[in-house]
Design a protein around this motif. Structure first.
Motif, PDB file in Angstrom:
ATOM      1  N   ARG A 182       0.843  -1.198   0.000  1.00  0.00           N
ATOM      2  CA  ARG A 182       0.000   0.000   0.000  1.00  0.00           C
ATOM      3  C   ARG A 182       0.877   1.246   0.000  1.00  0.00           C
ATOM      4  NH1 ARG A 182      -2.480  -3.626   3.462  1.00  0.00           N
ATOM      5  NH2 ARG A 182      -4.700  -4.046   3.074  1.00  0.00           N
ATOM      6  N   ASP A 183       0.404   2.267  -0.693  1.00  0.00           N
ATOM      7  CA  ASP A 183       1.084   3.558  -0.713  1.00  0.00           C
ATOM      8  C   ASP A 183       0.646   4.355   0.510  1.00  0.00           C
ATOM      9  OD1 ASP A 183       2.258   5.973  -1.256  1.00  0.00           O
ATOM     10  OD2 ASP A 183       1.207   6.313  -3.154  1.00  0.00           O
ATOM     11  N   ALA A 184       1.605   4.680   1.394  1.00  0.00           N
ATOM     12  CA  ALA A 184       1.305   5.471   2.593  1.00  0.00           C
ATOM     13  C   ALA A 184       1.613   6.947   2.395  1.00  0.00           C
ATOM     14  CB  ALA A 184       2.087   4.927   3.783  1.00  0.00           C
ATOM     15  N   GLY A 185       1.884   7.358   1.154  1.00  0.00           N
ATOM     16  CA  GLY A 185       2.119   8.766   0.862  1.00  0.00           C
ATOM     17  C   GLY A 185       3.517   9.218   1.232  1.00  0.00           C
ATOM     18  N   LEU A 186       3.699  10.535   1.254  1.00  0.00           N
ATOM     19  CA  LEU A 186       4.985  11.106   1.642  1.00  0.00           C
ATOM     20  C   LEU A 186       5.114  11.101   3.157  1.00  0.00           C
ATOM     21  CD1 LEU A 186       5.235  14.141  -0.809  1.00  0.00           C
ATOM     22  CD2 LEU A 186       6.539  12.004  -0.905  1.00  0.00           C
TER      23      LEU A 186
END
Length: 241
Positions: A187-191
């Motif tokens: 999953r992409d947790a963002g910056l």
């Protein structure tokens, strides 16, 4: 072969079924992104104490991708000492493995694992102080290698992940030293801001779930792996300057 830090991936059959229902599988045609030549050194820590290092390189060639590494880890066995681990992994342009070799040494004890791969199958030969032992795994058509105690392999996850998709994605993996396979959900947790070499850096953050183990990856804008964290094992792996 000595398994100092087993990954603990959930068995493939159960996790694969879940991935098919809930997540987008990474495409088999993915070529990945990232620099054509990447190299570096990681410092491996448990509870903040250094237990080893790993030097590695990844080279993208016209006909495929080659990664090599040399690392040392403190041996967790009763004999103590350090274990040296050397690897060479050859892949096609989509990060599908073609061949793999791992050589380990701890004092007078030496071992070697050799693997060959094809869609749906992996075959291994182990040489550990005696006659060769052969084994194999039946797999799906497309998979990547994430071997135990070989931390730069997590760079392949960052290169293959589709940041434009916006959904959780699943990647089938094989762990040669554990003679096992499974599925990791990404999953992409963002910056995120995290410490690298005593400096705060703003990096892309991926969260991985193996079914039994949670793993965090931090990448720079070129998708170069900067840091790995395995909170349940109290492990951090950080790129050295």
């Amino acid at each position: 072969m000595a398994f100092l830090i087993p990954w603990g991936f959930e068995r493939k059959s159960a996790c694969r079924a879940l991935a098919l229902v809930l997540f987008v599988l990474l495409p088999t045609c993915a070529r990945g992104a990232g620099p054509s030549r990447e190299e570096g050194e990681f410092e491996i820590r448990i509870d903040g104490e250094e237990i080893g290092r790993e030097k590695y390189s990844i080279e993208v060639r016209p006909d495929g991708i080659v990664s090599v590494s040399t690392g040392t880890l403190r041996n967790s066995g009763s004999e103590g000492g350090r274990v040296r681990v050397e690897t060479r992994l050859e892949m096609d342009p989509h990060y599908m493995p073609r061949s793999y070799r791992v050589e380990t040494s701890a004092g007078d004890r030496k071992g070697r694992l050799e693997g060959t791969f094809s869609p749906g199958q992996a075959d291994f030969q182990y040489l550990i102080e005696g006659a060769p032992r052969r084994s194999g795994l039946m797999l799906d058509e497309y998979y990547a290698v994430l071997d135990a105690n070989v931390f730069h392999h997590f760079a392949f996850v960052g290169r293959l992940f589709d940041f434009d998709d916006g959904e959780a994605q699943a990647l089938d993996v094989v762990i040669p030293q554990e003679l096992d396979n499974g599925t990791v959900v990404i999953r992409d947790a963002g910056l995120d801001t995290t410490e690298i070499g005593r400096k705060e850096k703003r990096l892309r953050h991926l969260k991985l779930d193996s079914g039994q183990l949670l793993i965090d990856l931090w990448l720079d804008e070129e998708r170069v792996l900067q840091k790995i964290a395995l909170p349940q094992r109290r492990i951090e792996v950080v790129r050295r300057p």
